[in-house]
Write an enzyme that holds these catalytic residues in place. Structure first.
Site, PDB file in Angstrom:
ATOM      1  N   ASN A   1       1.111 -12.277  30.872  1.00  0.00           N
ATOM      2  CA  ASN A   1       2.317 -13.093  30.948  1.00  0.00           C
ATOM      3  C   ASN A   1       3.027 -12.794  32.258  1.00  0.00           C
ATOM      4  O   ASN A   1       2.974 -11.667  32.750  1.00  0.00           O
ATOM      5  CB  ASN A   1       3.269 -12.760  29.794  1.00  0.00           C
ATOM      6  CG  ASN A   1       2.827 -13.359  28.475  1.00  0.00           C
ATOM      7  OD1 ASN A   1       2.011 -14.259  28.427  1.00  0.00           O
ATOM      8  ND2 ASN A   1       3.378 -12.844  27.386  1.00  0.00           N
TER       9      ASN A   1
ATOM     10  N   ARG B   1      -2.510 -15.234  25.173  1.00  0.00           N
ATOM     11  CA  ARG B   1      -3.345 -14.193  25.801  1.00  0.00           C
ATOM     12  C   ARG B   1      -4.465 -13.746  24.872  1.00  0.00           C
ATOM     13  O   ARG B   1      -5.599 -13.567  25.304  1.00  0.00           O
ATOM     14  CB  ARG B   1      -2.481 -12.997  26.221  1.00  0.00           C
ATOM     15  CG  ARG B   1      -1.543 -13.318  27.382  1.00  0.00           C
ATOM     16  CD  ARG B   1      -0.558 -12.199  27.635  1.00  0.00           C
ATOM     17  NE  ARG B   1       0.211 -11.954  26.409  1.00  0.00           N
ATOM     18  CZ  ARG B   1       0.949 -10.883  26.183  1.00  0.00           C
ATOM     19  NH1 ARG B   1       1.017  -9.919  27.082  1.00  0.00           N
ATOM     20  NH2 ARG B   1       1.625 -10.751  25.068  1.00  0.00           N
TER      21      ARG B   1
END
Length: 99
Positions: free
Chosen positions: A42, A24
């Site tokens: 996520n 990320r």
């Protein structure tokens, strides 16, 4: 002006070893470098999902990065893109990590 590039929006989901590998953070950095907006997060099933918006060429660059590059210790098995469409204006002011 007709010379302005059309804005695109696309949703994505990345499969593989993409959690616990700074995916990320690298996605956020890459999006800011390329100049697209949107988000990344996520999922509970071990994938990374999100949305990218921006000029078509920049969105295409980000799609390529999400499909082939990722973070240094990630392993991308496949990336699914969906809901690709032309938009009249950006819905986000930046690219962010969602939790």
């Amino acid at each position: 002006m007709s010379t302005a590039q059309s804005l695109k929006s696309v949703d994505y989901e990345v499969f593989g070893r993409v959690q616990g590998v700074c995916f990320r953070m690298y996605t956020e950095d890459e999006a800011r470098k390329i100049g697209v907006v949107g988000w990344v997060k996520n999922t509970s099933k071990g994938t990374v999902t999100g949305q990218v918006q921006g000029p078509e060429d920049k969105v295409n660059s980000m799609k390529s990065w999400l499909s082939k590059v990722g973070s240094p210790s990630s392993r991308i098995d496949r990336t699914n893109f969906s809901n690709e469409k032309t938009i009249s204006k950006l819905e986000y002011s930046n690219f962010s990590i969602r939790y």
